[in-house]
Design a protein around this motif. Structure first.
Motif, PDB file in Angstrom:
ATOM      1  N   PHE A  18       0.812  -1.211   0.000  1.00 16.79           N
ATOM      2  CA  PHE A  18       0.000   0.000   0.000  1.00 16.79           C
ATOM      3  C   PHE A  18       0.848   1.263   0.000  1.00 16.79           C
ATOM      4  CE2 PHE A  18      -3.636  -2.561   1.797  1.00 16.79           C
ATOM      5  CZ  PHE A  18      -4.436  -2.403   0.676  1.00 16.79           C
ATOM      6  N   GLU A  19       2.079   1.164   0.485  1.00 19.60           N
ATOM      7  CA  GLU A  19       2.962   2.330   0.503  1.00 19.60           C
ATOM      8  C   GLU A  19       3.487   2.666  -0.882  1.00 19.60           C
ATOM      9  OE1 GLU A  19       5.997   1.424   3.313  1.00 19.60           O
ATOM     10  OE2 GLU A  19       4.646   1.501   5.022  1.00 19.60           O
ATOM     11  N   VAL A  20       3.510   1.681  -1.775  1.00 23.57           N
ATOM     12  CA  VAL A  20       4.028   1.892  -3.126  1.00 23.57           C
ATOM     13  C   VAL A  20       2.947   2.533  -3.979  1.00 23.57           C
ATOM     14  CG1 VAL A  20       4.880   0.735  -5.192  1.00 23.57           C
ATOM     15  CG2 VAL A  20       5.559  -0.090  -2.940  1.00 23.57           C
ATOM     16  N   SER A  21       3.268   3.675  -4.542  1.00 29.45           N
ATOM     17  CA  SER A  21       2.316   4.306  -5.458  1.00 29.45           C
ATOM     18  C   SER A  21       3.028   4.490  -6.800  1.00 29.45           C
ATOM     19  CB  SER A  21       1.830   5.643  -4.911  1.00 29.45           C
ATOM     20  OG  SER A  21       2.921   6.471  -4.605  1.00 29.45           O
ATOM     21  N   PRO A  22       2.628   3.712  -7.797  1.00 28.50           N
ATOM     22  CA  PRO A  22       3.284   3.795  -9.102  1.00 28.50           C
ATOM     23  C   PRO A  22       3.078   5.163  -9.739  1.00 28.50           C
ATOM     24  CG  PRO A  22       1.413   2.277  -9.156  1.00 28.50           C
ATOM     25  CD  PRO A  22       1.563   2.734  -7.756  1.00 28.50           C
ATOM     26  N   VAL A  23       4.093   5.618 -10.448  1.00 33.77           N
ATOM     27  CA  VAL A  23       4.024   6.948 -11.052  1.00 33.77           C
ATOM     28  C   VAL A  23       3.469   6.914 -12.469  1.00 33.77           C
ATOM     29  CG1 VAL A  23       5.862   7.943  -9.655  1.00 33.77           C
ATOM     30  CG2 VAL A  23       6.437   6.767 -11.777  1.00 33.77           C
ATOM     31  N   ASN A  24       3.482   5.735 -13.089  1.00 29.85           N
ATOM     32  CA  ASN A  24       2.922   5.636 -14.437  1.00 29.85           C
ATOM     33  C   ASN A  24       2.370   4.226 -14.653  1.00 29.85           C
ATOM     34  OD1 ASN A  24       5.125   3.959 -15.088  1.00 29.85           O
ATOM     35  ND2 ASN A  24       6.350   5.722 -15.729  1.00 29.85           N
ATOM     36  N   SER A  25       1.758   4.022 -15.795  1.00 28.83           N
ATOM     37  CA  SER A  25       1.113   2.738 -16.051  1.00 28.83           C
ATOM     38  C   SER A  25       2.122   1.603 -16.176  1.00 28.83           C
ATOM     39  CB  SER A  25       0.242   2.821 -17.306  1.00 28.83           C
ATOM     40  OG  SER A  25       1.040   3.119 -18.437  1.00 28.83           O
ATOM     41  N   HIS A  26       3.305   1.898 -16.695  1.00 26.87           N
ATOM     42  CA  HIS A  26       4.318   0.842 -16.823  1.00 26.87           C
ATOM     43  C   HIS A  26       4.751   0.350 -15.445  1.00 26.87           C
ATOM     44  CE1 HIS A  26       7.651  -1.505 -18.309  1.00 26.87           C
ATOM     45  NE2 HIS A  26       8.447  -0.885 -17.468  1.00 26.87           N
ATOM     46  N   VAL A  31       4.521  -3.699 -10.948  1.00 25.33           N
ATOM     47  CA  VAL A  31       4.155  -4.046  -9.574  1.00 25.33           C
ATOM     48  C   VAL A  31       3.125  -5.177  -9.580  1.00 25.33           C
ATOM     49  CG1 VAL A  31       2.997  -3.196  -7.493  1.00 25.33           C
ATOM     50  CG2 VAL A  31       4.737  -1.791  -8.613  1.00 25.33           C
ATOM     51  N   GLN A  32       2.124  -5.067 -10.469  1.00 29.84           N
ATOM     52  CA  GLN A  32       1.097  -6.101 -10.542  1.00 29.84           C
ATOM     53  C   GLN A  32       1.679  -7.428 -10.999  1.00 29.84           C
ATOM     54  OE1 GLN A  32      -2.130  -5.799  -9.465  1.00 29.84           O
ATOM     55  NE2 GLN A  32      -2.034  -8.009  -9.694  1.00 29.84           N
ATOM     56  N   GLN A  33       2.629  -7.387 -11.942  1.00 28.43           N
ATOM     57  CA  GLN A  33       3.248  -8.618 -12.415  1.00 28.43           C
ATOM     58  C   GLN A  33       4.046  -9.287 -11.305  1.00 28.43           C
ATOM     59  OE1 GLN A  33       2.717 -10.038 -15.476  1.00 28.43           O
ATOM     60  NE2 GLN A  33       3.669 -11.777 -14.458  1.00 28.43           N
ATOM     61  N   GLN A  34       4.694  -8.495 -10.481  1.00 30.91           N
ATOM     62  CA  GLN A  34       5.449  -9.060  -9.359  1.00 30.91           C
ATOM     63  C   GLN A  34       4.504  -9.762  -8.382  1.00 30.91           C
ATOM     64  OE1 GLN A  34       7.574  -6.202  -6.959  1.00 30.91           O
ATOM     65  NE2 GLN A  34       9.064  -7.748  -6.320  1.00 30.91           N
ATOM     66  N   VAL A  35       3.362  -9.163  -8.114  1.00 34.10           N
ATOM     67  CA  VAL A  35       2.365  -9.785  -7.245  1.00 34.10           C
ATOM     68  C   VAL A  35       1.892 -11.106  -7.849  1.00 34.10           C
ATOM     69  CG1 VAL A  35       0.012  -9.550  -6.346  1.00 34.10           C
ATOM     70  CG2 VAL A  35       1.603  -7.638  -6.181  1.00 34.10           C
ATOM     71  N   ASN A  36       1.616 -11.084  -9.152  1.00 34.99           N
ATOM     72  CA  ASN A  36       1.160 -12.300  -9.822  1.00 34.99           C
ATOM     73  C   ASN A  36       2.223 -13.388  -9.779  1.00 34.99           C
ATOM     74  OD1 ASN A  36      -1.218 -11.010 -10.437  1.00 34.99           O
ATOM     75  ND2 ASN A  36      -0.650 -10.541 -12.541  1.00 34.99           N
TER      76      ASN A  36
END
Length: 53
Positions: A18-26, A31-36
């Motif tokens: 929750f602390e990580v806020s991505p700055v762009n879509s890439h 981040v989502q791929q790492q979770v997956n």
């Protein structure tokens, strides 16, 4: 009811996410791929431990 003595590692990881806020879509996709990837590896490990693999 049992008392929890140690900090919950899963809860710590969720809080970090929750602390990580991505700055762009890439970056958001990365981040989502790492979770997956972590979920996939966890599923593989779970199957291996149960003797189904």
């Amino acid at each position: 009811m049992t008392r929890q003595r140690a900090v919950d590692k899963n809860l710590q990881n969720v809080a970090k996410d929750f602390e990580v806020s991505p700055v762009n879509s890439h970056q958001a996709q990365q981040v989502q791929q790492q979770v997956n990837d972590h979920r996939h590896q966890d599923a593989l490990n779970h199957d291996k431990n149960r003797g189904n693999h």
